[in-house]
Every structure is written in C-alpha cells, then in structure tokens.
Write a protein that holds these residues in place. Structure first.
Motif, PDB file in Angstrom:
ATOM      1  N   THR A 109      53.697  65.112  66.757  1.00 51.25           N
ATOM      2  CA  THR A 109      53.531  66.543  67.057  1.00 51.25           C
ATOM      3  C   THR A 109      54.860  67.145  67.504  1.00 51.25           C
ATOM      4  OG1 THR A 109      51.210  66.282  67.627  1.00 51.25           O
ATOM      5  CG2 THR A 109      52.338  68.164  68.614  1.00 51.25           C
ATOM      6  N   THR A 110      55.580  66.382  68.308  1.00 53.61           N
ATOM      7  CA  THR A 110      56.885  66.864  68.783  1.00 53.61           C
ATOM      8  C   THR A 110      57.826  67.107  67.605  1.00 53.61           C
ATOM      9  OG1 THR A 110      56.599  65.648  70.840  1.00 53.61           O
ATOM     10  CG2 THR A 110      58.844  66.304  70.271  1.00 53.61           C
ATOM     11  N   ASN A 137      49.388  57.154  68.731  1.00 51.12           N
ATOM     12  CA  ASN A 137      49.387  58.175  69.776  1.00 51.12           C
ATOM     13  C   ASN A 137      50.698  58.169  70.528  1.00 51.12           C
ATOM     14  OD1 ASN A 137      47.212  59.831  70.277  1.00 51.12           O
ATOM     15  ND2 ASN A 137      45.956  58.130  71.015  1.00 51.12           N
TER      16      ASN A 137
HETATM   17  P1  ATP Z   1      49.328  62.392  69.341  1.00 52.57           P
HETATM   18  O1  ATP Z   1      48.843  61.803  68.102  1.00 52.57           O
HETATM   19  O2  ATP Z   1      48.647  61.879  70.580  1.00 52.57           O
HETATM   20  O3  ATP Z   1      49.423  63.897  69.317  1.00 52.57           O
HETATM   21  P2  ATP Z   1      52.127  62.267  68.817  1.00 52.57           P
HETATM   22  O4  ATP Z   1      52.627  61.178  67.940  1.00 52.57           O
HETATM   23  O5  ATP Z   1      51.945  63.606  68.208  1.00 52.57           O
HETATM   24  O6  ATP Z   1      50.807  61.811  69.529  1.00 52.57           O
HETATM   25  P3  ATP Z   1      53.667  63.605  70.808  1.00 52.57           P
HETATM   26  O7  ATP Z   1      52.513  64.447  71.246  1.00 52.57           O
HETATM   27  O8  ATP Z   1      54.725  64.258  70.021  1.00 52.57           O
HETATM   28  O9  ATP Z   1      53.143  62.342  70.017  1.00 52.57           O
HETATM   29  O10 ATP Z   1      54.291  62.935  72.113  1.00 52.57           O
HETATM   30  C1  ATP Z   1      55.494  62.153  72.103  1.00 52.57           C
HETATM   31  C2  ATP Z   1      55.882  61.787  73.530  1.00 52.57           C
HETATM   32  O11 ATP Z   1      56.223  62.939  74.265  1.00 52.57           O
HETATM   33  C3  ATP Z   1      54.754  61.117  74.311  1.00 52.57           C
HETATM   34  O12 ATP Z   1      55.344  60.161  75.162  1.00 52.57           O
HETATM   35  C4  ATP Z   1      54.162  62.251  75.115  1.00 52.57           C
HETATM   36  O13 ATP Z   1      53.588  61.775  76.309  1.00 52.57           O
HETATM   37  C5  ATP Z   1      55.385  63.102  75.396  1.00 52.57           C
HETATM   38  N1  ATP Z   1      55.045  64.551  75.491  1.00 52.57           N
HETATM   39  C6  ATP Z   1      54.458  65.283  74.537  1.00 52.57           C
HETATM   40  N2  ATP Z   1      54.338  66.577  74.929  1.00 52.57           N
HETATM   41  C7  ATP Z   1      54.890  66.642  76.175  1.00 52.57           C
HETATM   42  C8  ATP Z   1      55.082  67.688  77.126  1.00 52.57           C
HETATM   43  N3  ATP Z   1      54.715  68.943  76.860  1.00 52.57           N
HETATM   44  N4  ATP Z   1      55.662  67.371  78.297  1.00 52.57           N
HETATM   45  C9  ATP Z   1      56.063  66.103  78.573  1.00 52.57           C
HETATM   46  N5  ATP Z   1      55.930  65.073  77.708  1.00 52.57           N
HETATM   47  C10 ATP Z   1      55.347  65.322  76.545  1.00 52.57           C
END
Ligand code: ATP
Length: 234
Positions: free
Chosen positions: A41-42, A36
């Motif tokens: 996703t980013t 997580n």
């Molecule tokens: P998950 O499996 O929970 O979706 P992930 O691996 O896809 O996790 P991301 O959602 O890309 O991770 O998040 C990466 C980082 O960026 C995390 O620290 C998250 O808190 C932060 N983050 C994600 N979206 C935003 C946003 N819109 N504004 C600020 N910070 C964000």
C-alpha cells in the motif's frame, strides 16, 4: 511505461520501502505481491505522492509522479483505487461515478457514464440507488468504474479482492484483464491473493519488508514451487 527507481519511504523511524525498483510495461498487468506489512500500500501511496518519497523516483512516460500533487494524478492519466471500497454511501451510484469524471476537469458527458454502464451492467440497473445498498462486489465495481470515468492510462489497484467471494473476485479480475486487452490499460495490481493476481498478471513483483525480493514473469513465478512456498503461500 511506469518506472519505479530506487524508491524509499519511511514513517518516522519505520522504513517502509527500501530502494524499490521495477518497471510496469504498457498494456500489461504487474502484480505487486507480499505479506501483510510488506509495503504494498505504501508503494502505491508513494507513487501517487500521498506519502512523501525519501529517495528515488516513479515516472510515467518520463513524468515524475512522486513529487506531483495527488490531485493532479488524473490529469496525468493515473487512477489510484485505494483499498477499502471508498464509495460515498449517501450518494447514488451515478453521483459516485460523476465524481470520478471531475478529476479530469470539464463536465461529465452522458456518453462517459454509458461507457461505464456498458462495462458494469449491474451498476446500470442500480444507477439511481444509493451506494449504501450495494454489495461488497458491487462497491468494488463502483470504485473501479469511478476511476475509469477519468479515462486513465494507468490503473493502480490496491487489494481489490479483499473480502469478496471467489466467484466475484474471478469476475472482477476478468474485467480488469479485458480492460488491459481491449483498451491497452497499464495496471499495477496490489494483492494478497497471489494466485488470482498471477492468473491475469504478466509480471509479479514480490515485496518483503519493503524490498523487492522477486521480479519475474508471472508464469515463471506461479510455476516455481520454491518461490511460491517462500513468498506467496500457495
Ligand atoms: P497490508 O496488506 O496489510 O495493507 P502492505 O504490504 O500494504 O500491508 P503497508 O501498509 O504499506 O504494507 O505497510 C508497510 C509498513 O509500514 C508496515 O510495517 C506498516 O506497519 C507501516 N505503516 C504503514 N502505514 C503506516 C503509517 N501511517 N504510520 C506508520 N507506519 C505505517
């Protein structure tokens, strides 16, 4: 191929991706794994221009994607299926599918719909039903079908297994695998379900705190106890 080079992104002061580089080969499944908040996703949102890249690039067959408007992705052969089954519940199954054909421009032809119904017989049976009545698994099939209406070359899938029963996940992944084998689709599969993802992937890229910490052949990653325990939790 889809080539990501030194891609970096921040949300304000929060660094979400740092110099991420890897290649997703044509006709292969590349699994993007990690805990997580690792940045999975980013990564997809930055590749498709939904989030601004601060540095680096993502190119598909030489075309730069990160500075291309997200709505132009279908015309470049890129389909992004975001997390969360974004079906429009007030529309029928068929109306949802038709929306997927619009991104390419031109009209939706009956044979486009039939192509999707052949892949997803459960959707064919319910073509006139409101999407509202579909189960979680059927909704995931519908968003996948909607993405395939645009006949993409590259499919970016964000957590398709989320909240689905293991049997449905297995069906879904089998289908993704058959699309890759039969149609030569290139798939970037973001998953927390590392075990299932690696079962169909050719490569696995593990992100941790926005950095690539492992980039390996899937069978090497799945077979390495240390890597699995350190990063994948199985
Ligand atoms: P998950 O499996 O929970 O979706 P992930 O691996 O896809 O996790 P991301 O959602 O890309 O991770 O998040 C990466 C980082 O960026 C995390 O620290 C998250 O808190 C932060 N983050 C994600 N979206 C935003 C946003 N819109 N504004 C600020 N910070 C964000």
């Amino acid at each position: 191929m889809l080539e990501v080079r030194e891609l970096s992104t921040s949300y304000g002061a929060v660094r979400a991706l740092s110099d991420v580089s890897f290649t997703a080969a044509h006709g292969e499944v590349t699994a993007v794994l990690g805990a997580n908040g690792a940045g999975k996703t980013t990564l997809l949102r930055t590749i498709t221009g939904l989030v601004r890249a601060q540095g680096g690039s993502a190119t598909y067959d030489g075309r730069e994607l990160t500075r291309t408007a997200p709505e132009l992705m279908p015309s470049l052969g890129i389909a992004h299926v975001p997390e969360g089954r974004g079906v429009i519940t007030e529309l029928t199954v068929e109306e949802n599918l038709r929306l997927g054909g619009l991104g390419r421009g031109g009209r939706v032809k009956p044979e486009d719909l039939e192509r999707i119904y052949a892949l997803f017989p459960a959707l064919a049976d319910r073509r006139a039903a409101l999407a509202h009545v579909l189960s979680g698994g059927e909704r995931q099939m519908l968003v996948l079908g909607r993405a395939l209406m645009a006949e993409p070359s590259v499919l970016l899938l964000d957590e398709p297994s989320l909240g689905l029963a293991p049997r449905i996940v297995a069906q879904l992944f089998e289908l993704v695998q058959s699309l890759v084998v039969d149609q030569g689709l290139t798939v970037l599969l973001v998953e927390q379900n590392a075990r299932s993802a690696l079962s169909i992937a050719h490569r696995g890229v593990v992100l941790s705190l926005g950095r690539v910490v492992v980039d390996e052949r899937a069978e090497v990653l799945a077979g390495d106890d240390q890597l699995r325990h350190a990063y994948l939790g199985f």
